[in-house]
Scaffold this active site. Sequence first.
Site, mmCIF file in Angstrom:
data_model
loop_
_atom_site.group_PDB
_atom_site.id
_atom_site.type_symbol
_atom_site.label_atom_id
_atom_site.label_comp_id
_atom_site.label_asym_id
_atom_site.label_seq_id
_atom_site.Cartn_x
_atom_site.Cartn_y
_atom_site.Cartn_z
ATOM 1 N N GLU A 14 -5.541 4.219 5.886
ATOM 2 C CA GLU A 14 -5.146 3.927 4.501
ATOM 3 C C GLU A 14 -5.501 5.100 3.575
ATOM 4 O O GLU A 14 -4.671 5.497 2.757
ATOM 5 C CB GLU A 14 -5.835 2.636 4.050
ATOM 6 C CG GLU A 14 -5.343 2.146 2.706
ATOM 7 C CD GLU A 14 -6.017 0.851 2.274
ATOM 8 O OE1 GLU A 14 -5.893 -0.156 2.993
ATOM 9 O OE2 GLU A 14 -6.659 0.866 1.217
ATOM 10 N N ARG A 43 0.823 -1.220 0.000
ATOM 11 C CA ARG A 43 0.000 0.000 0.000
ATOM 12 C C ARG A 43 0.854 1.265 0.000
ATOM 13 O O ARG A 43 0.523 2.271 0.647
ATOM 14 C CB ARG A 43 -0.934 0.039 1.220
ATOM 15 C CG ARG A 43 -1.928 -1.090 1.292
ATOM 16 C CD ARG A 43 -2.977 -0.983 0.185
ATOM 17 N NE ARG A 43 -4.006 -1.980 0.391
ATOM 18 C CZ ARG A 43 -3.902 -3.258 -0.016
ATOM 19 N NH1 ARG A 43 -2.831 -3.663 -0.687
ATOM 20 N NH2 ARG A 43 -4.872 -4.111 0.217
ATOM 21 N N SER A 49 -11.272 -0.202 3.072
ATOM 22 C CA SER A 49 -10.569 -0.367 4.356
ATOM 23 C C SER A 49 -10.062 0.987 4.826
ATOM 24 O O SER A 49 -9.349 1.664 4.086
ATOM 25 C CB SER A 49 -9.358 -1.286 4.194
ATOM 26 O OG SER A 49 -9.789 -2.528 3.728
HETATM 27 C C1 LIG Z 1 -15.536 -0.133 -1.469
HETATM 28 C C2 LIG Z 1 -14.065 0.120 -1.642
HETATM 29 C C3 LIG Z 1 -13.205 -0.959 -1.738
HETATM 30 C C4 LIG Z 1 -11.822 -0.744 -1.892
HETATM 31 N N1 LIG Z 1 -11.028 -1.832 -2.001
HETATM 32 C C5 LIG Z 1 -9.685 -1.662 -2.158
HETATM 33 C C6 LIG Z 1 -8.826 -2.807 -2.283
HETATM 34 O O1 LIG Z 1 -9.263 -3.951 -2.270
HETATM 35 N N2 LIG Z 1 -7.485 -2.585 -2.429
HETATM 36 C C7 LIG Z 1 -6.978 -1.314 -2.480
HETATM 37 O O2 LIG Z 1 -5.749 -1.198 -2.622
HETATM 38 N N3 LIG Z 1 -7.765 -0.226 -2.378
HETATM 39 C C8 LIG Z 1 -9.101 -0.369 -2.219
HETATM 40 N N4 LIG Z 1 -9.914 0.729 -2.096
HETATM 41 C C9 LIG Z 1 -9.313 2.088 -2.113
HETATM 42 C C10 LIG Z 1 -9.369 2.755 -3.508
HETATM 43 O O3 LIG Z 1 -10.313 2.155 -4.329
HETATM 44 C C11 LIG Z 1 -8.009 2.713 -4.218
HETATM 45 O O4 LIG Z 1 -6.994 3.248 -3.407
HETATM 46 C C12 LIG Z 1 -8.037 3.483 -5.547
HETATM 47 O O5 LIG Z 1 -6.834 3.279 -6.240
HETATM 48 C C13 LIG Z 1 -8.276 4.981 -5.365
HETATM 49 O O6 LIG Z 1 -8.496 5.507 -6.647
HETATM 50 P P1 LIG Z 1 -9.161 6.927 -6.866
HETATM 51 O O7 LIG Z 1 -9.071 7.230 -8.319
HETATM 52 O O8 LIG Z 1 -10.526 6.937 -6.279
HETATM 53 O O9 LIG Z 1 -8.168 7.847 -6.051
HETATM 54 P P2 LIG Z 1 -8.520 9.124 -5.143
HETATM 55 O O10 LIG Z 1 -9.229 8.647 -3.911
HETATM 56 O O11 LIG Z 1 -9.187 10.167 -5.937
HETATM 57 O O12 LIG Z 1 -7.059 9.588 -4.748
HETATM 58 C C14 LIG Z 1 -6.247 8.795 -3.934
HETATM 59 C C15 LIG Z 1 -4.878 9.477 -3.805
HETATM 60 O O13 LIG Z 1 -4.279 9.545 -5.067
HETATM 61 C C16 LIG Z 1 -3.984 10.906 -5.424
HETATM 62 N N5 LIG Z 1 -4.223 11.020 -6.875
HETATM 63 C C17 LIG Z 1 -5.377 10.824 -7.547
HETATM 64 N N6 LIG Z 1 -5.180 10.957 -8.865
HETATM 65 C C18 LIG Z 1 -3.864 11.249 -9.038
HETATM 66 C C19 LIG Z 1 -3.052 11.507 -10.172
HETATM 67 N N7 LIG Z 1 -3.539 11.516 -11.417
HETATM 68 N N8 LIG Z 1 -1.727 11.747 -9.970
HETATM 69 C C20 LIG Z 1 -1.186 11.758 -8.723
HETATM 70 N N9 LIG Z 1 -1.931 11.555 -7.614
HETATM 71 C C21 LIG Z 1 -3.249 11.289 -7.771
HETATM 72 C C22 LIG Z 1 -4.915 11.733 -4.588
HETATM 73 O O14 LIG Z 1 -4.401 13.042 -4.373
HETATM 74 C C23 LIG Z 1 -4.965 10.921 -3.318
HETATM 75 O O15 LIG Z 1 -3.820 11.187 -2.537
HETATM 76 C C24 LIG Z 1 -11.307 0.566 -1.950
HETATM 77 C C25 LIG Z 1 -12.182 1.651 -1.860
HETATM 78 C C26 LIG Z 1 -13.549 1.436 -1.712
HETATM 79 C C27 LIG Z 1 -14.477 2.606 -1.666
#
Ligand SMILES: Cc1cc2nc3c(=O)[nH]c(=O)nc-3n(C[C@H](O)[C@H](O)[C@H](O)COP(=O)(O)OP(=O)(O)OC[C@H]3O[C@@H](n4cnc5c(N)ncnc54)[C@H](O)[C@@H]3O)c2cc1C
Length: 346
Positions: A342, A174, A246
């Site tokens: 996380e 992570r 999580s």
């Molecule tokens: C129901 C649920 C289940 C999940 N299950 C998992 C799982 O099994 N495993 C897991 O690892 N995660 C899980 N997650 C967490 C999440 O889905 C992941 O971390 C995902 O990669 C976040 O993507 P996002 O586009 O929504 O990022 P965001 O939440 O929009 O951003 C996350 C971080 O990335 C940064 N960021 C976003 N875009 C960019 C970019 N283009 N360049 C640089 N930085 C950027 C943001 O500033 C922030 O710090 C889960 C979330 C939910 C809601």
Amino acid sequence: MINATAEGTGYTIVENASLEGRNTFRVPARTDLLVDVTRREALAEVLAFPYLRSRPLLLLGGGSNLLFTRDWPGVVISIAAHGVRIVEDRGDAALVRAEGGENWNDFVQWSLARGFFGLENLILIPGSVAASPIQNIGAYGREASQFIATVEAWDRQTTRLVRLDNADCRFAYRDSLFKREPDRYLITAVEFLLPREADLRTDYAGIGEELALMNCAASAATVAEAVARLRTRKLPNPAVIGNAGSFFKNPVVAADVALELQREHPALPTWSAPEGARKISAAWMIEASGMKGVRDGDAGVSDQHALVLVNHGRATGEQVWALAQRVQAKVLERFGVLLEPEPIVI
Ligand SMILES: Cc1cc2nc3c(=O)[nH]c(=O)nc-3n(C[C@H](O)[C@H](O)[C@H](O)COP(=O)(O)OP(=O)(O)OC[C@H]3O[C@@H](n4cnc5c(N)ncnc54)[C@H](O)[C@@H]3O)c2cc1C
């Protein structure tokens, strides 16, 4: 001040924008300026706006791994470029480029439909392709870093587009270079090396048992289906109840610390971690601390999964964060272990 909506130029701009629909906790927050960049080529122009250069910048994907506890006093940029293509076909594997704005789960489905292996265990993780390297998303025994060849990013320090190979990204559990240097890189696209040979992982967290229940032989499609069924049963759906998956990482502790904890709490699940350390179950400790299902107004700990904090309706980010800190305090008091969030807390 920029006050135009710039359609057709590769970006759109909204002033005083609501971010409530842009985070899966669905907590209220606003930003002075929200910029969606639909063409990578427009990024340099957007970042050069004097107003943007003088204000705090937040990058946002699907908002599924962050918690807003306040408004963002500056600019929010979201990479909204789409497209997936095979860059190089090597026969037994292919180099595939996905633009940052692609939805991660759509990309996994794309790879499965074309006969690639590897991403099946990572199905149904919300969010964008651009965010997949940031915390090195992982689930059911696989991590994105096992398939990432190159990350393309705008380097805000050198003000140019760079390509970082897998080793440069310093992936860990992570974690990655991007998480450690959040103000430096803006990820625009990711290239994955996807095999065509089966190397399925079915020995993790009930996948084998689920396949047996489905009465199916293991293939990329059936493993994906098994993982999708497990996830749907275990995790609250953010479309129904706001959450960010999580909320706490499983702590990684020295082997002797894990042993001592297990002596006192024999049922505490632990797993091996790099360099002889042990990963211990945060969900188990939260449940044993009596916090599973606890509710403070509309902020709650899910009664379905102790690791997930939820918004039952009208919780603010501050309320969710206060509950998270209560969970941390309880676990620290009972087990002497500090749980680390996380998601990014803003
Ligand atoms: C129901 C649920 C289940 C999940 N299950 C998992 C799982 O099994 N495993 C897991 O690892 N995660 C899980 N997650 C967490 C999440 O889905 C992941 O971390 C995902 O990669 C976040 O993507 P996002 O586009 O929504 O990022 P965001 O939440 O929009 O951003 C996350 C971080 O990335 C940064 N960021 C976003 N875009 C960019 C970019 N283009 N360049 C640089 N930085 C950027 C943001 O500033 C922030 O710090 C889960 C979330 C939910 C809601």
